[in-house]
Structure formats: structure tokens, C-alpha cells
Design a protein around this motif. Sequence first.
Motif, PDB file in Angstrom:
ATOM      1  N   ASP A  47       1.050  -0.933   0.029  1.00  0.00           N
ATOM      2  CA  ASP A  47      -0.317   0.542   0.165  1.00  0.00           C
ATOM      3  C   ASP A  47       0.952   1.034   0.135  1.00  0.00           C
ATOM      4  OD1 ASP A  47       1.137  -0.771   2.592  1.00  0.00           O
ATOM      5  OD2 ASP A  47      -1.634  -0.272   3.692  1.00  0.00           O
ATOM      6  N   GLU A  48       1.729   1.524  -0.477  1.00  0.00           N
ATOM      7  CA  GLU A  48       2.991   2.222  -0.769  1.00  0.00           C
ATOM      8  C   GLU A  48       2.904   2.982  -1.795  1.00  0.00           C
ATOM      9  OE1 GLU A  48       5.819   4.187   1.004  1.00  0.00           O
ATOM     10  OE2 GLU A  48       4.896   3.193   2.331  1.00  0.00           O
ATOM     11  N   PRO A  49       3.111   4.323  -2.267  1.00  0.00           N
ATOM     12  CA  PRO A  49       3.532   4.605  -3.788  1.00  0.00           C
ATOM     13  C   PRO A  49       4.170   3.897  -5.092  1.00  0.00           C
ATOM     14  CG  PRO A  49       3.896   6.260  -2.297  1.00  0.00           C
ATOM     15  CD  PRO A  49       3.903   4.846  -1.508  1.00  0.00           C
ATOM     16  N   PHE A  50       4.524   3.046  -4.034  1.00  0.00           N
ATOM     17  CA  PHE A  50       5.889   1.568  -5.225  1.00  0.00           C
ATOM     18  C   PHE A  50       6.016   0.519  -3.899  1.00  0.00           C
ATOM     19  CE2 PHE A  50       7.143   5.769  -6.370  1.00  0.00           C
ATOM     20  CZ  PHE A  50       7.113   5.613  -7.456  1.00  0.00           C
ATOM     21  N   PRO A  51       6.242  -0.858  -4.948  1.00  0.00           N
ATOM     22  CA  PRO A  51       5.828  -1.200  -3.735  1.00  0.00           C
ATOM     23  C   PRO A  51       7.290  -1.836  -2.829  1.00  0.00           C
ATOM     24  CG  PRO A  51       6.151  -2.644  -6.531  1.00  0.00           C
ATOM     25  CD  PRO A  51       5.718  -0.647  -5.946  1.00  0.00           C
ATOM     26  N   VAL A  52       6.805  -2.512  -2.014  1.00  0.00           N
ATOM     27  CA  VAL A  52       8.437  -3.053  -1.114  1.00  0.00           C
ATOM     28  C   VAL A  52       8.587  -4.444  -0.716  1.00  0.00           C
ATOM     29  CG1 VAL A  52       9.269  -2.672   0.852  1.00  0.00           C
ATOM     30  CG2 VAL A  52       8.006  -0.506   0.064  1.00  0.00           C
TER      31      VAL A  52
END
Length: 224
Positions: A47-52
Motif C-alpha cells: 500500500d505504498e506508492p511503489f511496492p516494497v
Amino acid sequence: MLLDRRLFLLATPLALAGCATNDSPRMSALPPMLDPQYVRMYAAITDEPFPVPAVDISQIDPRFLRQEVAYSTREQPGTIVVDPNERFAYLVMSGGRALRYGVGVGKQEGFNFRGEGTIARKAQWPRWTPTPDMIKREPERYGPYAGGLAGGVDNPLGPRALYLYKDGRDTLYRLHGTVEPWTIGTMVSSGCIRFINQDIIDLYRRVPVGTKVVVLPATGAPVS
């Protein structure tokens, strides 16, 4: 909000979810890669701007995984203490305790900041620009990025950065994430302090701008 709730549940010292309550990684007979709390702690964050991505913790020495430990220091709770020799960063807590994170440090002693500084800026998915010294040392590697690289999955600062200032001036040293979690516990960086991405997200949430940072002298000795 969902991320804050997840991190609270998995990492807060009050709940101790994912954090040991003594000097060992956990009071468990399971190795960390099988321990459900560690698996959750280093799971993928979507649920971040980019995947972690999830971390393969089998590639990391268990002592470098996030855990609460006994820690004796004169520093006040809320201070970050970085020990380059042991490859640990401590967030000082009350009662002689600290939250300990494994870190990667400068690959040469001269690359490491030492002394006291202040977190004067925090950034999510920060832009990365190599320093002039980095470009001079390795022009083929860093020259193409002289204009900077926007935040994202390939950015070497990872999802968060804490900017270290001293006497009101940027030291150019950062506490940040990494695209190479297997390097945690080693001397590998150009001087910045690198964390597992899930750990720098956790630390970022815990510390405000103005936080004191103490970086102990580095000897360049290998971790035993």
C-alpha cells in the motif's frame, strides 16, 4: 492509515510484535525465517506508492533483524545511536532499552560521518543524487545519475530517507533504505547508513524532525 496500523501492530515497542523482549532475537525455538512474527515483520508492503518487496531473511544474519534489546547509554530516549563497528543503529528507549536495527555502513573508514547531528529533513520515496565525491571516485558508475534519480523501486535510497545535518548544514549523510538487503551488516555504502526497507519505514514513523543522531567512531574492524 493502513500502513501506520500495520506498522503499529508489527513493530511498536508497546505491543512488542516482532521485537524481542530480551537480547536474543526472540524467545522462540524457531529460526527467524520460520518465525511467523519475523515473517510478518519483513513481508511485502503493497500500500505504498511503489511496492516494497518481502525480504528473504535467510540471507541476513539474525542478529541484524529488528529487535528490542538492553542498551546502556547516557543518551536520552528518542536519540538514534549508530555503531558502525557493530553495524547497529539503536533507537534509545526508556528503562535501559533500545530498539536495534541492523545496518550497512561505509566501505571505508573515511566515508563515515562521526559525531552528533540532527535529523533536519525526512522524505518518503526520496530523490537520490550522488555527491560530487562519489562521481569523482566512480564516474562511470555515478556520472549518469549526476542530475538525480526520482524515487522508486530502483532508487538506492529505498522508500524513506532521514537527512543528517550538523550545525544547520547538510552533511550529505543519510539514514535510508536499500535495494540490497543482503548487504546489511557489512561495510558497503559510500558513507550513508542503510537499513532494510521495512526497518527504515519503521524508524521513519517513530522519529520526528529534530531527532538527535550520534554516530560513533568507526574502526573498520570486521564484525565478529
